[in-house]
Design a protein around this motif. Structure first.
Motif, PDB file in Angstrom:
ATOM      1  N   UNK A 194       0.817  -1.216   0.000  1.00 49.63           N
ATOM      2  CA  UNK A 194       0.000   0.000   0.000  1.00 49.63           C
ATOM      3  C   UNK A 194       0.854   1.270   0.000  1.00 49.63           C
ATOM      4  N   UNK A 195       1.998   1.209   0.660  1.00 48.13           N
ATOM      5  CA  UNK A 195       2.904   2.359   0.647  1.00 48.13           C
ATOM      6  C   UNK A 195       3.376   2.636  -0.777  1.00 48.13           C
ATOM      7  N   UNK A 196       3.710   1.599  -1.503  1.00 55.10           N
ATOM      8  CA  UNK A 196       4.129   1.759  -2.894  1.00 55.10           C
ATOM      9  C   UNK A 196       2.987   2.323  -3.736  1.00 55.10           C
ATOM     10  N   UNK A 197       1.766   1.885  -3.480  1.00 54.39           N
ATOM     11  CA  UNK A 197       0.618   2.407  -4.230  1.00 54.39           C
ATOM     12  C   UNK A 197       0.412   3.897  -3.953  1.00 54.39           C
ATOM     13  N   UNK A 198       0.583   4.327  -2.705  1.00 53.65           N
ATOM     14  CA  UNK A 198       0.448   5.761  -2.377  1.00 53.65           C
ATOM     15  C   UNK A 198       1.544   6.576  -3.051  1.00 53.65           C
ATOM     16  N   UNK A 199       2.755   6.044  -3.051  1.00 58.06           N
ATOM     17  CA  UNK A 199       3.856   6.763  -3.697  1.00 58.06           C
ATOM     18  C   UNK A 199       3.605   6.861  -5.195  1.00 58.06           C
ATOM     19  N   UNK A 200       3.081   5.805  -5.791  1.00 57.81           N
ATOM     20  CA  UNK A 200       2.761   5.852  -7.221  1.00 57.81           C
ATOM     21  C   UNK A 200       1.701   6.918  -7.507  1.00 57.81           C
ATOM     22  N   UNK A 201       0.703   6.983  -6.647  1.00 56.94           N
ATOM     23  CA  UNK A 201      -0.342   8.004  -6.834  1.00 56.94           C
ATOM     24  C   UNK A 201       0.245   9.398  -6.686  1.00 56.94           C
ATOM     25  N   UNK A 202       1.121   9.590  -5.726  1.00 55.79           N
ATOM     26  CA  UNK A 202       1.779  10.883  -5.551  1.00 55.79           C
ATOM     27  C   UNK A 202       2.681  11.219  -6.724  1.00 55.79           C
ATOM     28  N   UNK A 203       3.320  10.216  -7.286  1.00 49.71           N
ATOM     29  CA  UNK A 203       4.202  10.438  -8.429  1.00 49.71           C
ATOM     30  C   UNK A 203       3.411  10.877  -9.649  1.00 49.71           C
ATOM     31  N   UNK A 204       2.232  10.350  -9.796  1.00 54.90           N
ATOM     32  CA  UNK A 204       1.398  10.753 -10.930  1.00 54.90           C
ATOM     33  C   UNK A 204       0.880  12.183 -10.758  1.00 54.90           C
ATOM     34  N   UNK A 205       0.662  12.598  -9.518  1.00 53.08           N
ATOM     35  CA  UNK A 205       0.060  13.914  -9.259  1.00 53.08           C
ATOM     36  C   UNK A 205       1.098  15.032  -9.199  1.00 53.08           C
ATOM     37  N   UNK A 206       2.285  14.771  -8.728  1.00 53.80           N
ATOM     38  CA  UNK A 206       3.296  15.812  -8.526  1.00 53.80           C
ATOM     39  C   UNK A 206       4.147  15.994  -9.781  1.00 53.80           C
ATOM     40  N   UNK A 207       4.185  17.216 -10.343  1.00 57.52           N
ATOM     41  CA  UNK A 207       5.004  17.454 -11.539  1.00 57.52           C
ATOM     42  C   UNK A 207       6.507  17.269 -11.267  1.00 57.52           C
ATOM     43  N   UNK A 208       6.981  17.718 -10.101  1.00 54.08           N
ATOM     44  CA  UNK A 208       8.396  17.572  -9.778  1.00 54.08           C
ATOM     45  C   UNK A 208       8.759  16.098  -9.665  1.00 54.08           C
ATOM     46  N   UNK A 209       7.981  15.353  -8.912  1.00 57.11           N
ATOM     47  CA  UNK A 209       8.234  13.929  -8.706  1.00 57.11           C
ATOM     48  C   UNK A 209       8.171  13.178 -10.026  1.00 57.11           C
ATOM     49  N   UNK A 210       7.224  13.576 -10.842  1.00 59.03           N
ATOM     50  CA  UNK A 210       7.046  12.938 -12.144  1.00 59.03           C
ATOM     51  C   UNK A 210       8.264  13.202 -13.025  1.00 59.03           C
ATOM     52  N   UNK A 211       8.688  14.475 -13.099  1.00 64.21           N
ATOM     53  CA  UNK A 211       9.758  14.862 -14.022  1.00 64.21           C
ATOM     54  C   UNK A 211      11.131  14.342 -13.602  1.00 64.21           C
TER      55      UNK A 211
END
Length: 177
Positions: A22-39
């Motif tokens: 579940x922690x990995x799933x939350x991080x994935x969701x945050x990665x999709x939402x955050x432009x900095x994290x995504x880039x």
């Protein structure tokens, strides 16, 4: 079933691995939402993974030197988030394996130390017994060898110790009986 057959450490390891998903799933969701994290976190590993995967597939099919087109940003973000999630799950699993190995190694080391201490103790007791035996032998009158009862001749005349007089603790045989 024995209570010690399923150690608490293994149960905690399994729990940590289950919580990492579940922690990995939350991080994935945050990665999709955050432009900095995504880039900066998701896209570079995803593009590298895609490039390596496509180069390997092309070489297997016999194409050499063909250029690999990068993934579009949305597909790369999705792949990067998946890679990050899997890396977290495998990282937690690897950490759990390492901790279990360290625990087993520590137990083996403690067991070896206990065995070595017991062996040292037995050796010390043996040495004390030898010293006591030497002290007792020194207290014997001169001419008596250690291990022989007083009144018996020392071994060497072809007699076994205690064989004189019919054996140890028996009265000598009388000639008339």
């Amino acid at each position: 079933m024995v209570a010690g057959a399923f150690p608490l450490a293994k149960l905690l390891t399994l729990g940590a691995r289950q919580l990492s998903r579940p922690l990995a799933a939350r991080i994935k969701a945050g990665a999709r939402a955050s432009p900095f994290f995504r880039a900066y976190i998701c896209l570079p590993p995803a593009q590298l993974y895609h490039w390596v995967e496509m180069r390997a597939k092309m070489r297997l099919m016999g194409f050499r030197g063909a250029a690999v087109k990068p993934l579009n940003e949305e597909a790369a973000a999705e792949l990067g988030a998946e890679l990050l999630g899997e890396a977290i799950v495998f990282g937690v699993g690897g950490l759990c394996l390492y901790l279990e190995y360290a625990r087993q190694t520590g137990q083996a080391r403690r067991r070896e130390e206990e065995q070595a201490a017991a062996l040292r103790e037995v050796g010390e007791r043996l040495e004390r017994l030898r010293e006591e035996l030497d002290a007792m032998a020194a207290r014997l009158p001169p001419g008596h060898a250690p291990g022989h009862a007083p009144g018996h001749a020392p071994a060497g005349g072809g007699h076994a110790p205690g064989a004189e007089g019919g054996g140890a603790g028996h009265a000598p045989a009388r000639p008339g009986h």
